[in-house]
Write a protein that holds these residues in place. Structure first.
Motif, short mmCIF file in Angstrom:
data_model
loop_
_atom_site.label_atom_id
_atom_site.label_comp_id
_atom_site.label_asym_id
_atom_site.label_seq_id
_atom_site.Cartn_x
_atom_site.Cartn_y
_atom_site.Cartn_z
N ASP A 29 0.85 -1.18 0.00
CA ASP A 29 0.00 0.00 0.00
C ASP A 29 0.89 1.24 0.00
O ASP A 29 2.11 1.14 0.12
CB ASP A 29 -0.89 0.02 1.25
CG ASP A 29 -1.90 -1.12 1.25
OD1 ASP A 29 -2.13 -1.74 0.19
OD2 ASP A 29 -2.48 -1.39 2.33
N LEU A 30 0.29 2.39 -0.11
CA LEU A 30 1.02 3.63 0.01
C LEU A 30 0.36 4.50 1.07
O LEU A 30 -0.74 4.20 1.53
CB LEU A 30 1.14 4.36 -1.33
CG LEU A 30 -0.14 4.83 -2.02
CD1 LEU A 30 -0.52 6.22 -1.56
CD2 LEU A 30 0.10 4.87 -3.52
N PHE A 31 1.05 5.55 1.48
CA PHE A 31 0.43 6.51 2.37
C PHE A 31 0.80 7.91 1.94
O PHE A 31 1.83 8.13 1.30
CB PHE A 31 0.77 6.25 3.85
CG PHE A 31 2.19 6.48 4.25
CD1 PHE A 31 2.59 7.68 4.81
CD2 PHE A 31 3.14 5.48 4.11
CE1 PHE A 31 3.91 7.88 5.21
CE2 PHE A 31 4.45 5.67 4.50
CZ PHE A 31 4.84 6.88 5.06
N VAL A 32 -0.12 8.83 2.22
CA VAL A 32 0.05 10.23 1.83
C VAL A 32 0.10 11.06 3.10
O VAL A 32 -0.76 10.93 3.97
CB VAL A 32 -1.11 10.70 0.93
CG1 VAL A 32 -0.96 12.17 0.59
CG2 VAL A 32 -1.18 9.85 -0.34
N TYR A 33 1.11 11.90 3.20
CA TYR A 33 1.30 12.81 4.33
C TYR A 33 0.99 14.22 3.87
O TYR A 33 1.42 14.65 2.80
CB TYR A 33 2.75 12.71 4.83
CG TYR A 33 3.10 13.75 5.85
CD1 TYR A 33 2.60 13.67 7.15
CD2 TYR A 33 3.95 14.81 5.54
CE1 TYR A 33 2.94 14.63 8.09
CE2 TYR A 33 4.29 15.76 6.48
CZ TYR A 33 3.78 15.67 7.76
OH TYR A 33 4.11 16.62 8.69
N ARG A 34 0.26 14.94 4.70
CA ARG A 34 -0.08 16.33 4.38
C ARG A 34 0.54 17.28 5.40
O ARG A 34 0.46 17.05 6.60
CB ARG A 34 -1.59 16.51 4.41
CG ARG A 34 -2.00 17.95 4.20
CD ARG A 34 -3.49 18.13 4.28
NE ARG A 34 -3.82 19.54 4.19
CZ ARG A 34 -4.97 20.05 4.55
NH1 ARG A 34 -5.92 19.27 5.01
NH2 ARG A 34 -5.17 21.34 4.45
N GLN A 35 1.14 18.35 4.88
CA GLN A 35 1.59 19.45 5.72
C GLN A 35 1.14 20.73 5.01
O GLN A 35 1.72 21.13 4.01
CB GLN A 35 3.09 19.43 5.91
CG GLN A 35 3.55 20.47 6.90
CD GLN A 35 4.98 20.23 7.34
OE1 GLN A 35 5.76 19.58 6.67
NE2 GLN A 35 5.31 20.76 8.48
N GLY A 36 0.06 21.30 5.51
CA GLY A 36 -0.55 22.46 4.86
C GLY A 36 -1.09 22.06 3.50
O GLY A 36 -1.82 21.08 3.38
N ALA A 37 -0.71 22.78 2.48
CA ALA A 37 -1.16 22.47 1.12
C ALA A 37 -0.23 21.48 0.42
O ALA A 37 -0.52 21.04 -0.69
CB ALA A 37 -1.26 23.74 0.30
N ALA A 38 0.88 21.13 1.05
CA ALA A 38 1.85 20.20 0.46
C ALA A 38 1.54 18.77 0.87
O ALA A 38 1.15 18.52 2.01
CB ALA A 38 3.26 20.57 0.90
N VAL A 39 1.70 17.85 -0.06
CA VAL A 39 1.52 16.43 0.23
C VAL A 39 2.70 15.65 -0.34
O VAL A 39 3.30 16.04 -1.33
CB VAL A 39 0.20 15.87 -0.34
CG1 VAL A 39 -1.01 16.42 0.39
CG2 VAL A 39 0.09 16.11 -1.82
N ARG A 40 3.01 14.54 0.33
CA ARG A 40 4.03 13.62 -0.14
C ARG A 40 3.48 12.21 0.02
O ARG A 40 2.78 11.94 0.98
CB ARG A 40 5.31 13.74 0.69
CG ARG A 40 6.03 15.07 0.55
CD ARG A 40 7.15 15.14 1.57
NE ARG A 40 7.50 16.41 2.12
CZ ARG A 40 6.73 17.29 2.74
NH1 ARG A 40 5.47 17.09 2.87
NH2 ARG A 40 7.20 18.41 3.22
N ALA A 41 3.86 11.34 -0.90
CA ALA A 41 3.39 9.95 -0.83
C ALA A 41 4.58 9.01 -0.78
O ALA A 41 5.61 9.25 -1.42
CB ALA A 41 2.51 9.63 -2.03
N PHE A 42 4.41 7.94 -0.02
CA PHE A 42 5.45 6.95 0.17
C PHE A 42 4.84 5.55 0.11
O PHE A 42 3.68 5.36 0.46
CB PHE A 42 6.11 7.11 1.56
CG PHE A 42 6.74 8.44 1.78
CD1 PHE A 42 8.07 8.66 1.44
CD2 PHE A 42 6.02 9.48 2.35
CE1 PHE A 42 8.66 9.91 1.65
CE2 PHE A 42 6.60 10.72 2.57
CZ PHE A 42 7.92 10.93 2.22
N ILE A 43 5.66 4.57 -0.28
CA ILE A 43 5.25 3.17 -0.19
C ILE A 43 5.25 2.80 1.29
O ILE A 43 6.18 3.13 2.02
CB ILE A 43 6.24 2.26 -0.97
CG1 ILE A 43 6.26 2.63 -2.45
CG2 ILE A 43 5.89 0.79 -0.76
CD1 ILE A 43 4.97 2.38 -3.18
N ASN A 44 4.20 2.14 1.73
CA ASN A 44 4.05 1.77 3.14
C ASN A 44 4.82 0.48 3.44
O ASN A 44 4.25 -0.57 3.70
CB ASN A 44 2.57 1.63 3.49
CG ASN A 44 2.35 1.41 4.97
OD1 ASN A 44 3.27 1.53 5.77
ND2 ASN A 44 1.12 1.10 5.34
#
Length: 109
Positions: A29-44
């Protein structure tokens, strides 16, 4: 991989938190991290043993509130780039996934 797939609305991920998603075509799976309007996605998947970071769904953030944590062995990763800064995989990184924000949607690239 489901390129162009909408994962969720940006507002569905609380600021400073992460949310997991199953995605066809990925081994993990993957996960998405949000900080304000910025997002980053990583393989879980922790680079140490390949286990998911979260034991409880969507619990990726360490108690310090500034790192991701691997629930299996406590490795800590920077939220900005996935670099392991503490634990058995020190110096290794979480794999990133390309995403975009389009009209308020988080989209796989």
């Amino acid at each position: 991989m489901s390129v162009g797939r909408r994962l969720c609305r940006l507002e569905d991920i609380p600021d400073g938190k992460a949310r997991g998603f199953p995605v066809n075509g990925f081994e993990h799976d993957l996960f998405v991290y949000r900080q304000g309007a910025a997002v980053r996605a990583f393989i879980n998947s922790c680079p140490h043993q390949g286990t998911p970071l979260d034991w409880v769904p969507d619990q990726f953030i360490a108690p310090d509130g500034v790192h991701f944590i691997c629930a299996t062995h406590g490795a800590l990763f920077r939220t900005g780039d996935g670099l392991c800064v503490d634990g058995p995989c020190l110096g290794e990184r979480l794999k990133t996934v390309a995403i975009d924000i389009e009209e308020g949607w988080v989209i796989l690239r």
